[in-house]
Write a protein that holds these residues in place. Structure first.
Motif, PDB file in Angstrom:
ATOM      1  N   ILE A 156       0.833  -1.203   0.000  1.00  0.00           N
ATOM      2  CA  ILE A 156       0.000   0.000   0.000  1.00  0.00           C
ATOM      3  C   ILE A 156       0.866   1.250   0.000  1.00  0.00           C
ATOM      4  CG2 ILE A 156      -1.542   1.378   1.461  1.00  0.00           C
ATOM      5  CD1 ILE A 156      -2.950  -1.255   2.186  1.00  0.00           C
ATOM      6  N   GLN A 157       1.892   1.257   0.852  1.00  0.00           N
ATOM      7  CA  GLN A 157       2.765   2.425   0.924  1.00  0.00           C
ATOM      8  C   GLN A 157       3.483   2.660  -0.403  1.00  0.00           C
ATOM      9  OE1 GLN A 157       5.745   2.280   4.036  1.00  0.00           O
ATOM     10  NE2 GLN A 157       5.928   4.515   4.045  1.00  0.00           N
ATOM     11  N   ALA A 158       3.914   1.589  -1.036  1.00  0.00           N
ATOM     12  CA  ALA A 158       4.597   1.733  -2.324  1.00  0.00           C
ATOM     13  C   ALA A 158       3.685   2.381  -3.361  1.00  0.00           C
ATOM     14  CB  ALA A 158       5.075   0.368  -2.817  1.00  0.00           C
ATOM     15  N   GLU A 159       2.416   1.982  -3.382  1.00  0.00           N
ATOM     16  CA  GLU A 159       1.472   2.573  -4.335  1.00  0.00           C
ATOM     17  C   GLU A 159       1.076   3.985  -3.916  1.00  0.00           C
ATOM     18  OE1 GLU A 159       1.104   1.123  -7.020  1.00  0.00           O
ATOM     19  OE2 GLU A 159       1.579  -0.974  -6.597  1.00  0.00           O
ATOM     20  N   GLN A 160       0.949   4.205  -2.607  1.00  0.00           N
ATOM     21  CA  GLN A 160       0.581   5.521  -2.095  1.00  0.00           C
ATOM     22  C   GLN A 160       1.621   6.573  -2.474  1.00  0.00           C
ATOM     23  OE1 GLN A 160       0.782   5.915   2.202  1.00  0.00           O
ATOM     24  NE2 GLN A 160      -1.040   7.213   2.262  1.00  0.00           N
ATOM     25  N   ALA A 218      -2.586   9.535  -1.862  1.00  0.00           N
ATOM     26  CA  ALA A 218      -3.827   8.804  -2.107  1.00  0.00           C
ATOM     27  C   ALA A 218      -3.544   7.310  -2.136  1.00  0.00           C
ATOM     28  CB  ALA A 218      -4.451   9.240  -3.428  1.00  0.00           C
ATOM     29  N   ILE A 219      -4.513   6.539  -1.700  1.00  0.00           N
ATOM     30  CA  ILE A 219      -4.386   5.082  -1.691  1.00  0.00           C
ATOM     31  C   ILE A 219      -5.305   4.520  -2.762  1.00  0.00           C
ATOM     32  CG2 ILE A 219      -4.839   2.996  -0.338  1.00  0.00           C
ATOM     33  CD1 ILE A 219      -3.952   4.585   2.137  1.00  0.00           C
ATOM     34  N   PRO A 220      -4.795   3.661  -3.640  1.00  0.00           N
ATOM     35  CA  PRO A 220      -5.622   3.133  -4.736  1.00  0.00           C
ATOM     36  C   PRO A 220      -6.643   2.119  -4.249  1.00  0.00           C
ATOM     37  CG  PRO A 220      -3.455   2.135  -4.757  1.00  0.00           C
ATOM     38  CD  PRO A 220      -3.413   3.187  -3.683  1.00  0.00           C
ATOM     39  N   LEU A 221      -7.472   1.674  -5.171  1.00  0.00           N
ATOM     40  CA  LEU A 221      -8.527   0.725  -4.829  1.00  0.00           C
ATOM     41  C   LEU A 221      -7.984  -0.651  -4.508  1.00  0.00           C
ATOM     42  CD1 LEU A 221     -11.208   1.673  -7.510  1.00  0.00           C
ATOM     43  CD2 LEU A 221     -11.127   2.353  -5.100  1.00  0.00           C
ATOM     44  N   PHE A 222      -6.781  -0.932  -4.975  1.00  0.00           N
ATOM     45  CA  PHE A 222      -6.163  -2.207  -4.625  1.00  0.00           C
ATOM     46  C   PHE A 222      -4.654  -2.054  -4.676  1.00  0.00           C
ATOM     47  CE2 PHE A 222      -8.396  -2.384  -8.735  1.00  0.00           C
ATOM     48  CZ  PHE A 222      -7.329  -2.148  -9.593  1.00  0.00           C
ATOM     49  N   ALA A 223      -4.000  -2.868  -3.883  1.00  0.00           N
ATOM     50  CA  ALA A 223      -2.531  -2.897  -3.855  1.00  0.00           C
ATOM     51  C   ALA A 223      -2.095  -4.361  -3.782  1.00  0.00           C
ATOM     52  CB  ALA A 223      -2.002  -2.123  -2.650  1.00  0.00           C
ATOM     53  N   PRO A 224      -1.099  -4.708  -4.616  1.00  0.00           N
ATOM     54  CA  PRO A 224      -0.426  -3.908  -5.633  1.00  0.00           C
ATOM     55  C   PRO A 224      -1.414  -3.415  -6.697  1.00  0.00           C
ATOM     56  CG  PRO A 224       0.774  -5.947  -5.207  1.00  0.00           C
ATOM     57  CD  PRO A 224      -0.553  -6.087  -4.532  1.00  0.00           C
ATOM     58  N   THR A 225      -1.009  -2.335  -7.373  1.00  0.00           N
ATOM     59  CA  THR A 225      -1.826  -1.786  -8.448  1.00  0.00           C
ATOM     60  C   THR A 225      -1.173  -2.102  -9.783  1.00  0.00           C
ATOM     61  OG1 THR A 225      -2.464   0.043  -6.994  1.00  0.00           O
ATOM     62  CG2 THR A 225      -2.939   0.277  -9.338  1.00  0.00           C
ATOM     63  N   PRO A 226      -1.687  -3.069 -10.525  1.00  0.00           N
ATOM     64  CA  PRO A 226      -1.109  -3.354 -11.845  1.00  0.00           C
ATOM     65  C   PRO A 226      -1.248  -2.147 -12.761  1.00  0.00           C
ATOM     66  CG  PRO A 226      -2.610  -5.091 -11.133  1.00  0.00           C
ATOM     67  CD  PRO A 226      -2.813  -3.949 -10.204  1.00  0.00           C
ATOM     68  N   LYS A 227      -0.281  -1.976 -13.609  1.00  0.00           N
ATOM     69  CA  LYS A 227      -0.264  -0.811 -14.502  1.00  0.00           C
ATOM     70  C   LYS A 227      -0.056  -1.280 -15.948  1.00  0.00           C
ATOM     71  CE  LYS A 227       1.731   1.593 -10.598  1.00  0.00           C
ATOM     72  NZ  LYS A 227       1.789   0.367  -9.771  1.00  0.00           N
ATOM     73  N   PRO A 228      -1.116  -1.798 -16.561  1.00  0.00           N
ATOM     74  CA  PRO A 228      -0.983  -2.260 -17.945  1.00  0.00           C
ATOM     75  C   PRO A 228      -0.515  -1.125 -18.851  1.00  0.00           C
ATOM     76  CG  PRO A 228      -3.070  -2.955 -17.008  1.00  0.00           C
ATOM     77  CD  PRO A 228      -2.474  -1.996 -16.044  1.00  0.00           C
ATOM     78  N   LYS A 229       0.364  -1.452 -19.747  1.00  0.00           N
ATOM     79  CA  LYS A 229       0.956  -0.420 -20.607  1.00  0.00           C
ATOM     80  C   LYS A 229       0.042  -0.043 -21.762  1.00  0.00           C
ATOM     81  CE  LYS A 229       5.603  -2.151 -19.544  1.00  0.00           C
ATOM     82  NZ  LYS A 229       5.101  -3.142 -18.572  1.00  0.00           N
ATOM     83  N   ASN A 230      -0.885  -0.917 -22.119  1.00  0.00           N
ATOM     84  CA  ASN A 230      -1.664  -0.685 -23.337  1.00  0.00           C
ATOM     85  C   ASN A 230      -3.147  -0.503 -23.072  1.00  0.00           C
ATOM     86  OD1 ASN A 230      -1.856  -3.306 -22.478  1.00  0.00           O
ATOM     87  ND2 ASN A 230      -2.096  -4.168 -24.525  1.00  0.00           N
ATOM     88  N   ILE A 231      -3.516  -0.102 -21.851  1.00  0.00           N
ATOM     89  CA  ILE A 231      -4.934   0.120 -21.579  1.00  0.00           C
ATOM     90  C   ILE A 231      -5.303   1.536 -22.013  1.00  0.00           C
ATOM     91  CG2 ILE A 231      -4.620   0.978 -19.204  1.00  0.00           C
ATOM     92  CD1 ILE A 231      -7.178  -0.645 -18.509  1.00  0.00           C
TER      93      ILE A 231
END
Length: 875
Positions: A499-503, A509-522
């Motif tokens: 959570i801290q890494a994503e925050q 701000a804290i995302p809806l889920f952690a880890p937060t995947p970050k697709p490159k092509n969305i």
């Protein structure tokens, strides 16, 4: 008198974990003494405790707490530390513990091993190996420091190293990668040795993130890093490090995916691939027509490699099929009787080369047939291609959420050795509740199984469909229940660091889920684009305050609170900033919030957010977060921040009451069950109006024939506020409600875990929805927290956390005749029983652990303070 449960940083004998400042804890049992008078901790370092070098002795100290003592020592890499504790009690009892240990990994020592990958196509699942020799003397100490991306299984001389699976686990790979440490002494032999790893894509590069799914989220290449450190009996040291002198080969795993499963071709097995022959070569070279390829260095930097923080993922239970179903369309389906997370292992016998055995996994059957439409695009399959030899088979790089398994390629008579293996993180169970009502007991069992099935390295929403992500809101509303059921500090420490890494990437701000995947092509047109890019929603983001504070309250560890205070502070400051940007009213009136998710009171049937004003909910949780920041800063001695948060909390409460209540104490927004619950739970109401609000809540329940209509926000706190504000009978009515919607409705419909929706299965046995309908979702299992706190009566005290002091206040209801609870807290075992006897008298038994005290509040009686021991009352 015995000293047990010795832990370092909430782990038993941690090997190679992130320690930073090690703190030790223990529990004293089996004594008639009431209190600890003094304790002493000693620490040695070396290969053996008895002959180790003494490096620290606290001396006999009256201030040491069994909840945690931070060791004032400087840690060295590759070093084992032994520690023990001595305890003196008030009745002259004395105890000395056994030795416990913790061992450091590399710390800041630079890596000699390099990231390598197979010199093969990037989509091929590889073997990677190295042969080396121990010729001078026998090994007396040996460690492997290892990481594989995405997943790996390690072998030495033909044996799998450790009982762990799915390593290195799931974390925010774009922020850090954690490596594991293994004691490999037992796997080595004098002479020639071979170390090897199988690699799979896992969360790192495999298909992940909803449908239609994305790949290569964190990287496009499976890779490996390793160092062996071996100390020989003659004093020499041997190092084996990964580099481009290792070799690679395609493995029999032809495809694998977290969602889709695995395909394994035994036809392409490399026999004895990790076993050296007597000439120092691998026998594999003599048993395959394909030569081994080289490896090559990758450009993966090592600066983000850190010691592991996650508990291991292990097989904890093994189930055999309760029944074998052969239906009228020729399907063979195994029913294991319980929904679990894991996989099935089985035996293949008498098959011909290229024969295929296929297993398909599901949660439910429909009309007597195999069914998995609610898994969305997750195929959830395991395919085995036989080479004609007998074999015991299991997957390597995937897992499933299932109760039912359809078998193809085997006749009913060929079904041999089918075992369902339940895997989850290594967290011990600490809470048990039993009643005289078998449906309540089944509900409790369902809650436990949902927690097990979703506590696989991170707290996932569900284990079966194309999701399986660390949703923060689910953890926020369930975490207290999780602590009650199981020993969770190390597990949640791992989650909070993600959570801290994503925050840190989202300005607090804290995302809806952690880890937060970050697709490159969305792209923005993808329906899930908003969810993947969203951060800062109330309740979901509030995991950053609720979870650290609940850990402190339940376990009493200032060290953990200090470690996670930056998360609390950053989240509080983020909301305060949102407030100030909108005029500084003291309310949170901006942002995109999910509201009372999946409640049944929604005006718009298409919306899952519920009818309760989302900014009302956001502002209430804003107040709660600032209060937690205030209390946390006080505990940690940050006086300036305490004053800041104290003033801010006062401002929020005044603004909330003036905005959302009339002068006569009525809500100015729609009076939903959840709105009343939230106001009561956070004590955000005009002075003297609590009873009025509770009465209004009960009336709303009565208008629905004692049925709830709450979602993810209201449900966890519903029964808690009813019992707290004098409506205990209504709380029991909700618990015992066996028609829709209610917990026992699920039980009567055959649930073995907790559902995502109150109507996941309709009364006719049909699934209500296929797009978002999990039968293993733990959030509504939060009712167990009320069971521990009010039905059984055990409550922690924030001022003396970790259950050194407890409030015991069971609230019986005559619709139950007996309730029995055992809770192994951070301070020891509490046990509470109440039983209605034939004459209507209720007999109470309370056990308080050593060095603890409890305020006992029984119905109709004055509060009494009791110390350790067994206590009895009849009322």
């Amino acid at each position: 008198m015995q000293i047990n449960n010795l832990k370092t940083n909430h782990l038993v004998n941690p090997l190679g974990y992130e320690l930073v400042k090690p703190f030790v804890s223990w529990i004293v049992e089996n004594t008639r003494a009431k209190k600890q008078i003094a304790a002493q901790v000693v620490v040695k370092k070396g290969l053996n405790a008895e002959i180790g070098i003494l490096i620290f002795d606290s001396g006999k100290n009256e201030s040491l707490s069994s909840l945690g003592y931070e060791l004032p020592i400087e840690l060295e890499p590759y070093t084992r530390y032994f520690w023990k504790v001595f305890v003196w009690a008030d009745n002259d009892d004395f105890a000395e513990s056994d030795w416990a240990f913790f061992e450091t990994a590399k710390l800041k020592d630079p890596w000699k091993g390099q990231w390598i990958c197979a010199n093969l196509d990037k989509e091929i699942h590889p073997y990677i190996r190295k042969t080396f020799s121990i010729s001078a003397a026998e090994a007396q100490w040996a460690r492997a420091y290892v990481c594989g991306l995405g997943l790996y299984e390690l072998e030495i001389n033909g044996r799998k190293v450790s009982e762990e699976f799915l390593m290195p686990g799931y974390h925010s790979y774009d922020s850090f990668v954690q490596y594991q440490t293994y004691d490999i002494l037992e796997y080595l032999q004098k002479g020639t040795n071979t170390i090897g790893a199988m690699l799979g894509p896992g969360w790192y590069k495999g298909r992940f993130v909803f449908r239609p799914g994305f790949t290569d989220i964190y990287g496009d290449t499976m890779q490996f890093i390793c160092e062996l450190h071996i100390r020989l009996t003659d004093g020499t040291e041997l190092f084996v490090a990964s580099g481009n002198d290792w070799e690679s080969h395609s493995s029999p795993v032809k495809a694998s995916s977290i969602y889709d499963g695995e395909e394994y071709s035994a036809l392409e097995t490399v026999p004895n691939w990790s076993i050296p022959d007597s000439f120092g070569n691998n026998t594999a070279k003599d048993n395959t027509s394909k030569e081994w390829a080289s490896t090559k260095l990758t450009n993966r930097a090592t600066f983000d490699l850190r010691e592991r923080i996650n508990p291991p993922i292990l097989i904890h239970e093994k189930l055999t099929p309760e029944k074998i179903i052969c239906n009228d369309i020729g399907e063979i389906i195994l029913d294991f009787g319980q929904e679990i997370t894991g996989w099935v292992s089985f035996t293949v016998k008498g098959k011909n080369p290229a024969d295929v055995v296929k297993l398909s996994y599901s949660e439910i059957m429909q009309d007597g047939k195999f069914y998995r439409d609610n898994l969305r695009t997750a195929k959830a399959e395991y395919t085995y291609i036989s080479d004609g030899t007998d074999a015991i088979v299991r997957p390597h790089f995937t897992f499933f959420g299932f109760r039912y398994v359809k078998v193809e390629g085997l006749s009913r008579d060929e079904l041999t050795g089918f075992i369902a293996c339940a895997i989850y993180s290594d967290i011990e169970r600490t809470g048990w509740i039993e009643t005289d009502n078998p449906e309540i007991d089944r509900l409790i069992n369902n809650i436990i199984w949902s927690q097990k099935g979703n506590f696989l390295d991170i707290p996932t929403d569900c284990p079966q469909r194309d999701e399986r992500m660390g949703w923060s809101g689910d953890a926020a509303v369930f975490c207290e229940t999780a602590h009650q059921n199981m020993y969770t500090p190390a597990f949640f420490n791992h989650f909070l660091q993600n959570i801290q890494a994503e925050q840190e990437k989202n300005n607090g701000a804290i995302p809806l889920f952690a880890p937060t995947p970050k697709p490159k092509n969305i792209d923005e047109e993808n329906p899930f684009s908003f969810i993947l890019n969203s951060a800062g929603a109330s309740v979901w983001g509030d995991v950053g305050s609720i979870l650290p504070w609940s850990l402190y309250t339940m376990y009493g560890s200032k060290n953990l609170l200090r470690r996670h205070y930056p998360i609390i502070k950053a989240w509080a400051e983020y909301i305060i900033h949102q407030d100030n940007e909108n005029g500084g009213s003291g309310l949170w009136k901006t942002g995109n919030h999910l509201g009372d998710w999946l409640s049944l009171d929604k005006e718009d049937e298409r919306s899952p957010k519920g009818a309760t004003d989302v900014y009302f909910i956001a502002s209430a949780f804003y107040y709660n977060t600032v209060c937690i920041a205030k209390k946390s800063s006080a505990v940690l001695g940050f006086s300036d921040e305490y004053e800041q948060y104290r003033e801010q909390a006062k401002k929020i409460k005044e603004a909330f009451i003036s905005t959302y209540f009339t002068v006569d104490g009525k809500l100015t927004i729609a009076e939903t069950q959840t709105a009343l619950i939230v106001a009561l739970y956070f004590e955000l109401f005009p002075l003297g109006k609590a009873q009025q609000l509770c009465d209004a809540l009960v009336k709303r329940l009565e208008s629905k024939d004692m049925h709830l209509d709450t979602g993810f926000v209201g449900t966890p706190y519903l029964c808690l506020v009813l019992s707290k504000y004098g409506a205990n009978k209504a709380a029991y009515s909700l618990l015992l409600q066996n028609t829709y919607p209610g917990w026992l409705y699920e039980v009567r419909m055959g649930a073995t875990t907790i559902w995502e929706r109150w109507n996941s299965i309709l009364p006719n046995g049909k699934l209500s929805d296929t797009m978002m309908n999990s039968l293993n979702h733990y959030a509504y299992g939060s009712i167990a927290n009320w069971m521990y706190r009010y039905m059984c009566g055990l409550n922690p005290v924030e001022e003396e956390p970790g259950f050194k002091k407890a409030i015991i206040m069971p609230m019986p209801d005559l619709r139950l005749k007996k309730v029995h609870m055992i809770r192994f807290t951070a301070s020891g075992r509490y046990e509470i029983t109440w039983e209605v006897q034939e004459n209507g008298v209720i007999a109470y038994t309370v056990t308080v652990p050593f060095d603890c005290k409890a305020l006992v509040k029984l119905p109709g009686k004055e509060t009494v303070t009791v110390l350790a021991g067994d206590h009895y009352w009849r009322i």
